[in-house]
Enzyme design. Structure first.
Site: not given
Ligand code: DGL
Length: 285
Positions: A74, A11-12, A201, A169, A203
């Site tokens: 992600c 993931d990012s 997402c 984050e 997150h």
């Molecule tokens: N967790 C990432 C997703 O599912 C994105 C977070 C980011 O913007 O880096 O899209």
């Protein structure tokens, strides 16, 4: 036949840990290597070409570590890079977009499904494409059972939620500020009268309390993590690649960001499995 090699997940940043958690719970014997690209976070506002390049770099790194399968934990990277990764890598690759929508399609009563995600994910149209696949599969299943010609239609209402991931984050998941932002960003999907909301997402499950408060108790929140873990198990079973049973899986965590922050938030968001965190530095940074 068993395959002891690890599953790679990336993931990012920290969001992919929600997928790691689901994998640990469903497949406790599997080894997992997680890569968080916290050093280049966020992906959401970046051009799709950059996200695709990052995804390929990370996937190659995971392949070099001997993984048997990659989960793109992600949505932004799944939306930008899944077809390329599936075409070019020597191991199977699973994304999180279609599993999330499939899970929502199972629970919706009205067919009115909201999707929230990063700017990149929502702009990519990946959920609309996934809806066509899910509808086609449901249609085929309905035809097989009843002889009818169509599956149940899905009406998607999508909204980008810039700013959500930064709160996660920073470890700030239920502050007044995030609540105020959620009230504003979720207003369109709330007014659309959806009965199900895909947290598009990885997150966002970490903001579920705030998102649930704002959407109200009648709206079911769906995260892709569990459905993705089921898809991983199904693929490993089908290909005879499950880890030997009766063993405790090992987990490794790697980040291109700060290891101390990753560990502290990783324990909170994923669990006690986040022990040692390895640092990775991209050569061009
Ligand atoms: N967790 C990432 C997703 O599912 C994105 C977070 C980011 O913007 O880096 O899209």
């Amino acid at each position: 036949m068993n395959d002891p090699r690890p599953i790679g997940v990336f993931d990012s940043g920290l969001g992919g840990l929600t997928v790691v958690r689901a994998l640990i719970d469903l497949l406790p014997s599997e080894d997992i290597v997680f890569f968080g690209d916290n050093g280049r976070f966020p992906y959401g506002p970046k051009p799709a070409d950059d996200v695709r390049r990052y995804a390929v770099q990370i996937a190659e790194l995971l392949v070099a570590r001997g993984v048997k399968l990659i989960v793109v934990g992600c949505n932004t990277a799944s939306a930008a890079a899944l077809p390329i990764l599936q075409r070019d890598l020597p191991v199977p690759v699973i994304g999180v977009v279609e599993p999330g929508l499939r899970a929502a399609a199972k629970v919706t009563g009205s067919g009115r499904i909201g999707v929230i995600g990063t700017v990149g994910t929502i702009a990519s149209g990946a959920y609309q494409r996934a809806a066509m696949h899910v509808e086609a599969a449901a249609g085929a299943a309905a035809r097989a059972v009843t002889g009818s010609r169509t599956g149940s239609p899905i009406d998607l209402y999508c909204a980008a939620c810039p700013g959500f991931v930064e709160f996660v984050e920073a470890g700030e998941v239920d502050s007044d500020q995030v609540h105020v932002l959620a009230e504003r960003l979720l207003d369109p999907v709330r007014r659309a009268g959806v009965d199900t909301l895909v947290l598009g997402c990885t997150h966002y499950p970490l903001l579920a309390r705030t998102i649930g408060d704002v959407m109200g108790r009648d709206v079911v929140l769906v995260s892709s993590a569990e459905e993705t873990a089921f898809e991983v198990r199904e693929l490993l079973e089908r290909t005879g690649a499950l880890a030997p049973p009766e063993r405790a899986g090992q987990r490794a965590f790697v980040t291109s960001g700060d290891t101390t922050t990753f560990r502290a938030l990783g324990v909170r968001f994923c669990g006690p499995e986040v022990v040692d965190v390895e640092a990775w530095r991209w050569p061009d940074r």
